[in-house]
Design a protein around this motif. Structure first.
Motif, mmCIF file in Angstrom:
data_model
loop_
_atom_site.group_PDB
_atom_site.id
_atom_site.type_symbol
_atom_site.label_atom_id
_atom_site.label_comp_id
_atom_site.label_asym_id
_atom_site.label_seq_id
_atom_site.Cartn_x
_atom_site.Cartn_y
_atom_site.Cartn_z
ATOM 1 N N LYS A 119 0.832 -1.214 0.000
ATOM 2 C CA LYS A 119 0.000 0.000 0.000
ATOM 3 C C LYS A 119 0.867 1.265 0.000
ATOM 4 C CE LYS A 119 -4.418 1.425 1.354
ATOM 5 N NZ LYS A 119 -5.401 1.246 0.343
ATOM 6 N N TYR A 120 0.559 2.185 -0.916
ATOM 7 C CA TYR A 120 1.275 3.465 -1.080
ATOM 8 C C TYR A 120 2.743 3.288 -1.459
ATOM 9 C CZ TYR A 120 -2.937 4.956 1.346
ATOM 10 O OH TYR A 120 -4.235 5.139 1.720
ATOM 11 N N LYS A 121 3.079 2.188 -2.101
ATOM 12 C CA LYS A 121 4.454 1.932 -2.518
ATOM 13 C C LYS A 121 4.477 1.566 -4.000
ATOM 14 C CE LYS A 121 5.695 0.218 2.014
ATOM 15 N NZ LYS A 121 6.093 -0.916 2.807
ATOM 16 N N TRP A 122 5.571 1.886 -4.640
ATOM 17 C CA TRP A 122 5.816 1.442 -6.007
ATOM 18 C C TRP A 122 6.556 0.118 -5.905
ATOM 19 C CZ3 TRP A 122 7.144 5.357 -10.324
ATOM 20 C CH2 TRP A 122 6.290 6.454 -10.261
ATOM 21 N N MET A 123 6.128 -0.885 -6.697
ATOM 22 C CA MET A 123 6.743 -2.205 -6.627
ATOM 23 C C MET A 123 6.943 -2.769 -8.025
ATOM 24 S SD MET A 123 4.758 -3.854 -3.374
ATOM 25 C CE MET A 123 5.997 -5.084 -3.040
ATOM 26 N N ARG A 124 8.001 -3.553 -8.163
ATOM 27 C CA ARG A 124 8.221 -4.294 -9.404
ATOM 28 C C ARG A 124 8.950 -5.584 -9.063
ATOM 29 N NH1 ARG A 124 13.060 -0.730 -12.227
ATOM 30 N NH2 ARG A 124 14.639 -1.263 -10.674
ATOM 31 N N VAL A 125 8.762 -6.583 -9.892
ATOM 32 C CA VAL A 125 9.442 -7.858 -9.715
ATOM 33 C C VAL A 125 10.585 -7.929 -10.726
ATOM 34 C CG1 VAL A 125 7.807 -9.070 -11.226
ATOM 35 C CG2 VAL A 125 9.152 -10.371 -9.592
ATOM 36 N N CYS A 126 11.713 -8.507 -10.291
ATOM 37 C CA CYS A 126 12.875 -8.680 -11.151
ATOM 38 C C CYS A 126 13.373 -10.121 -11.017
ATOM 39 C CB CYS A 126 14.001 -7.736 -10.753
ATOM 40 S SG CYS A 126 13.562 -5.978 -10.800
ATOM 41 N N VAL A 127 14.062 -10.581 -12.058
ATOM 42 C CA VAL A 127 14.634 -11.926 -12.030
ATOM 43 C C VAL A 127 16.059 -11.881 -12.555
ATOM 44 C CG1 VAL A 127 12.395 -13.066 -12.359
ATOM 45 C CG2 VAL A 127 13.811 -12.544 -14.354
ATOM 46 N N ASN A 128 16.826 -12.883 -12.164
ATOM 47 C CA ASN A 128 18.123 -13.137 -12.759
ATOM 48 C C ASN A 128 18.096 -14.593 -13.182
ATOM 49 O OD1 ASN A 128 21.032 -14.233 -12.612
ATOM 50 N ND2 ASN A 128 21.271 -12.007 -12.791
ATOM 51 N N VAL A 129 18.169 -14.816 -14.486
ATOM 52 C CA VAL A 129 18.138 -16.172 -15.029
ATOM 53 C C VAL A 129 19.278 -16.311 -16.030
ATOM 54 C CG1 VAL A 129 15.666 -16.461 -14.649
ATOM 55 C CG2 VAL A 129 16.448 -15.565 -16.828
ATOM 56 N N ASP A 130 19.952 -17.428 -15.983
ATOM 57 C CA ASP A 130 21.072 -17.700 -16.894
ATOM 58 C C ASP A 130 22.119 -16.593 -16.840
ATOM 59 O OD1 ASP A 130 19.589 -19.958 -17.734
ATOM 60 O OD2 ASP A 130 18.615 -18.794 -19.326
ATOM 61 N N GLY A 131 22.240 -15.897 -15.687
ATOM 62 C CA GLY A 131 23.218 -14.833 -15.542
ATOM 63 C C GLY A 131 22.769 -13.478 -16.074
ATOM 64 N N TYR A 132 21.521 -13.365 -16.506
ATOM 65 C CA TYR A 132 20.980 -12.114 -17.039
ATOM 66 C C TYR A 132 19.847 -11.615 -16.156
ATOM 67 C CZ TYR A 132 23.490 -13.468 -21.243
ATOM 68 O OH TYR A 132 24.468 -13.834 -22.128
ATOM 69 N N THR A 133 19.791 -10.292 -15.952
ATOM 70 C CA THR A 133 18.772 -9.693 -15.094
ATOM 71 C C THR A 133 17.744 -8.943 -15.928
ATOM 72 O OG1 THR A 133 20.306 -9.479 -13.249
ATOM 73 C CG2 THR A 133 18.378 -8.023 -13.231
ATOM 74 N N GLN A 134 16.474 -9.071 -15.542
ATOM 75 C CA GLN A 134 15.383 -8.348 -16.188
ATOM 76 C C GLN A 134 14.346 -7.996 -15.126
ATOM 77 O OE1 GLN A 134 14.826 -7.478 -19.598
ATOM 78 N NE2 GLN A 134 13.180 -6.314 -18.653
ATOM 79 N N CYS A 135 13.876 -6.753 -15.153
ATOM 80 C CA CYS A 135 12.753 -6.352 -14.309
ATOM 81 C C CYS A 135 11.504 -6.295 -15.166
ATOM 82 C CB CYS A 135 13.025 -4.997 -13.656
ATOM 83 S SG CYS A 135 14.352 -5.079 -12.432
ATOM 84 N N ALA A 136 10.356 -6.360 -14.524
ATOM 85 C CA ALA A 136 9.078 -6.354 -15.236
ATOM 86 C C ALA A 136 9.016 -5.196 -16.225
ATOM 87 C CB ALA A 136 7.928 -6.266 -14.244
ATOM 88 N N THR A 137 8.397 -5.459 -17.347
ATOM 89 C CA THR A 137 8.267 -4.449 -18.401
ATOM 90 C C THR A 137 6.868 -3.855 -18.440
ATOM 91 O OG1 THR A 137 7.752 -6.201 -19.992
ATOM 92 C CG2 THR A 137 10.062 -5.488 -19.829
ATOM 93 N N ASN A 138 6.116 -4.045 -17.366
ATOM 94 C CA ASN A 138 4.763 -3.495 -17.306
ATOM 95 C C ASN A 138 4.490 -2.937 -15.922
ATOM 96 O OD1 ASN A 138 3.966 -5.842 -15.693
ATOM 97 N ND2 ASN A 138 4.056 -6.953 -17.600
#
Length: 153
Positions: A119-138
């Motif tokens: 509540k009242y926070k900005w949140m995003r999920v991120c992953v590191n797979v196969d040595g590469y990092t990506q955060c949600a694109t939506n």
């Protein structure tokens, strides 16, 4: 389990986090939240059913990940919904200042994070797979660097 019991369990939060500026990173695994399991049958994910947000799903290197949400108690959880492999990491970034700085909850070497209060926070999920990092694109907000975040008021 009755909602009152679940609410009481939610008060038993074990939480530690690393606060990082926009250019930093946190290397140690940190705990945020209280459980990795679904606590209510209303658990869904951010952007579900909304094509403009790609239904809240991000695909990356054979994995699909999302920010799950438990609306009854205002909690969210990072989740690799499909394609999880041993060694994959998932975490949630949380910001209280619109993405200028954030707290990293994780990383966790499993398919989901703990539930964290959103509540009242900005949140995003991120992953590191196969040595590469990506955060949600939506997300329903855009950070100062163009990254996407979810926000609930």
């Amino acid at each position: 389990m009755k909602r009152t019991a679940i609410g009481a369990a939610a008060l038993l939060i074990v939480s530690s986090a690393v606060t990082v500026g926009t250019g930093g990173s946190a290397s140690a695994a940190e705990s945020c939240g209280y459980t990795t399991v679904s606590i209510d049958p209303t658990v869904t994910h951010k952007g579900a059913g909304t094509p403009a947000y790609n239904n809240g799903l991000t695909s990356f290197r054979g994995r699909v990940f999302q920010l799950r949400t438990e609306p009854a108690f205002d909690y969210s959880q990072g989740n690799i919904a499909s394609g999880y492999r041993s060694g994959d990491k998932v975490w949630v970034d949380i910001s209280v200042n619109q993405g200028k700085s954030w707290t990293q909850c994780g990383p966790y070497y499993r398919d989901r994070t703990y539930f964290a209060y959103h509540k009242y926070k900005w949140m995003r999920v991120c992953v590191n797979v196969d040595g590469y990092t990506q955060c949600a694109t939506n997300g329903n907000r855009t950070g100062p660097d163009g990254s996407k975040w979810w926000y609930d008021d």
